[in-house]
Scaffold this motif. Structure first.
Motif, PDB file in Angstrom:
ATOM      1  N   SER A 278      -2.106   6.193   2.733  1.00 22.71           N
ATOM      2  CA  SER A 278      -1.535   5.014   2.260  1.00 22.71           C
ATOM      3  C   SER A 278      -1.930   3.777   2.522  1.00 22.71           C
ATOM      4  N   MET A 279      -1.951   2.678   2.145  1.00 19.86           N
ATOM      5  CA  MET A 279      -2.431   1.406   2.468  1.00 19.86           C
ATOM      6  C   MET A 279      -1.347   1.043   3.711  1.00 19.86           C
ATOM      7  N   ALA A 280      -1.929   0.661   4.776  1.00 19.24           N
ATOM      8  CA  ALA A 280      -1.154   0.434   5.995  1.00 19.24           C
ATOM      9  C   ALA A 280      -0.178  -0.783   5.593  1.00 19.24           C
ATOM     10  N   LEU A 281       0.859  -1.151   6.082  1.00 20.73           N
ATOM     11  CA  LEU A 281       1.588  -2.341   5.873  1.00 20.73           C
ATOM     12  C   LEU A 281       0.928  -3.607   6.269  1.00 20.73           C
ATOM     13  N   GLU A 282       0.234  -3.503   7.485  1.00 26.40           N
ATOM     14  CA  GLU A 282      -0.534  -4.698   7.759  1.00 26.40           C
ATOM     15  C   GLU A 282      -1.540  -4.976   6.835  1.00 26.40           C
ATOM     16  N   ASP A 283      -2.227  -4.046   6.325  1.00 28.61           N
ATOM     17  CA  ASP A 283      -3.153  -4.405   5.169  1.00 28.61           C
ATOM     18  C   ASP A 283      -2.609  -4.867   3.868  1.00 28.61           C
ATOM     19  N   MET A 284      -1.415  -4.351   3.502  1.00 25.90           N
ATOM     20  CA  MET A 284      -0.786  -4.905   2.513  1.00 25.90           C
ATOM     21  C   MET A 284      -0.556  -6.434   2.754  1.00 25.90           C
ATOM     22  N   TYR A 285       0.263  -6.884   3.810  1.00 28.87           N
ATOM     23  CA  TYR A 285       0.371  -7.956   4.271  1.00 28.87           C
ATOM     24  C   TYR A 285      -0.629  -8.997   4.218  1.00 28.87           C
ATOM     25  N   LYS A 286      -1.905  -8.570   4.627  1.00 30.94           N
ATOM     26  CA  LYS A 286      -3.113  -9.396   4.707  1.00 30.94           C
ATOM     27  C   LYS A 286      -3.427  -9.931   3.413  1.00 30.94           C
ATOM     28  N   GLU A 287      -3.247  -8.813   2.393  1.00 30.57           N
ATOM     29  CA  GLU A 287      -3.745  -8.891   1.016  1.00 30.57           C
ATOM     30  C   GLU A 287      -2.818  -9.626   0.207  1.00 30.57           C
ATOM     31  N   PHE A 288      -1.587  -9.588   0.469  1.00 24.87           N
ATOM     32  CA  PHE A 288      -0.461 -10.369  -0.479  1.00 24.87           C
ATOM     33  C   PHE A 288      -0.490 -11.661  -0.005  1.00 24.87           C
ATOM     34  N   TYR A 289      -0.747 -12.111   1.599  1.00 24.84           N
ATOM     35  CA  TYR A 289      -0.747 -13.480   1.816  1.00 24.84           C
ATOM     36  C   TYR A 289      -1.964 -13.925   1.967  1.00 24.84           C
ATOM     37  N   GLU A 290      -2.965 -13.240   1.505  1.00 23.09           N
ATOM     38  CA  GLU A 290      -4.346 -13.852   1.339  1.00 23.09           C
ATOM     39  C   GLU A 290      -4.908 -14.290   2.742  1.00 23.09           C
ATOM     40  N   ILE A 291      -4.528 -13.302   3.828  1.00 20.45           N
ATOM     41  CA  ILE A 291      -5.088 -13.493   5.087  1.00 20.45           C
ATOM     42  C   ILE A 291      -6.374 -13.003   5.266  1.00 20.45           C
ATOM     43  N   ASN A 292      -7.374 -13.555   5.733  1.00 22.68           N
ATOM     44  CA  ASN A 292      -8.795 -13.229   6.110  1.00 22.68           C
ATOM     45  C   ASN A 292      -9.048 -13.230   7.699  1.00 22.68           C
ATOM     46  N   VAL A 293      -9.178 -11.952   8.011  1.00 19.60           N
ATOM     47  CA  VAL A 293      -9.143 -11.991   9.486  1.00 19.60           C
ATOM     48  C   VAL A 293     -10.759 -11.103   9.835  1.00 19.60           C
TER      49      VAL A 293
END
Length: 293
Positions: A278-293
């Motif tokens: 499953s996609m980790a919650l952190e990855d989903m958060y980054k994708e949803f809020y368009e966070i590029n790290v």
């Protein structure tokens, strides 16, 4: 069956729309994680549900009772991010005050003291409590009236690891008792460990999702390998793409997992476990809020 019903809540701060027609339902015993950066509207949503914020539009009911009706607060309670305890009073003083307001007897107080496990310090002044002890008292206060729903706003802030573990267990216990919980926190790891139902707030809108099995995600196949076996050898000749992963492999989502299992069985592999990643919650958060790290 839904207990809390929120319909088209709209809240403005000047010209800024903080909540934009937010609607959802929360069932008894359901645990929902609420996620969003500072200023996204998490606290405003909770305060609007409780009629602590005046909204431009929308309705909120618990068991059909409006949040404009005092009876509403017999069914719902709130654990705010701000500590509203009185330092000079004891924990028991706080519980006795709430019990008096709701016309509860001493038996209700004693039950909640034992349920939360605060017996050893409940008669001490709150100023002597650690942060974790204060959080436990706040939870005791929130369940004293035996609500159907509890709203928790950043309950893990400032807690040490031991207190976090204890609070997570308390939430699991409340869940087991059939109490619905909406909890917001910045700690994604804590949420992912507690619930698979995560709601994101972005630009005043609420997006509901589930962390779990998703389409186009690979399967992880764990194997018990002998000294002579390798994953490459077991998959040789199959022409199925894969990635080595610990003592096993990750499949390619473009190919059915049954093809991999057939190949491994034919090759004499001992399969220990098969699970879809499953996609980790952190990855989903980054994708949803368009966070590029």
């Amino acid at each position: 069956m839904s207990v809390l019903q929120v319909e088209k809540l709209t809240k403005m701060y000047g010209k800024r729309r903080v909540l934009h027609g937010v609607s959802f339902q929360l069932a008894a015993g359901e645990v929902i994680g609420l996620v969003g950066p500072n200023g996204a509207g998490k606290s405003t949503l909770m305060r609007s549900i409780l009629a602590l914020e005046e909204v431009e539009e929308g309705t909120v009911t618990v068991q059909g009772v409006s949040n404009q009706n005092p009876e509403f607060f017999k069914y719902i309670s709130f654990l705010p991010s701000d500590n509203y305890l009185y330092m000079q009073l004891t924990g028991y003083d706080h519980l006795a005050f709430v019990a008096n307001v709701y016309e509860l007897d001493n038996k209700a107080i004693e039950e909640v003291i034992d349920s939360i496990g605060i017996r050893s310090y409940v008669n001490n002044p709150v100023k002597s409590y650690s942060y974790g002890m204060r959080q436990h008292l706040l939870i005791a206060l929130s369940i004293l009236t035996k609500p159907l729903i509890i709203l928790m706003d950043e309950p893990f802030n400032g807690l040490d690891p031991t207190s976090i573990i204890e609070l997570k267990q308390l939430i699991r216990d409340l869940h087991a008792q059939g109490i619905g919980i909406l909890v917001s926190t910045h700690n994604l790891d804590i949420l992912e460990d507690m619930t698979k139902s995560i709601w994101f707030i972005k630009e005043g809108e609420l997006i509901q999702t589930d962390i779990g099995l998703q389409e186009n995600m690979p399967y992880q196949i764990d194997l018990q390998l002998s000294k002579e076996q390798t994953v490459d050898q077991l998959m040789a000749g199959s022409q199925l793409p894969f990635q080595n992963h610990a003592n096993g492999l990750l499949t390619d989502p473009a190919f059915g997992v049954e093809l991999y299992l057939d190949q491994l069985i034919k090759s004499g592999a001992t399969i220990r476990a098969v699970q879809q990643s499953s996609m980790a919650l952190e990855d989903m958060y980054k994708e949803f809020y368009e966070i590029n790290v």
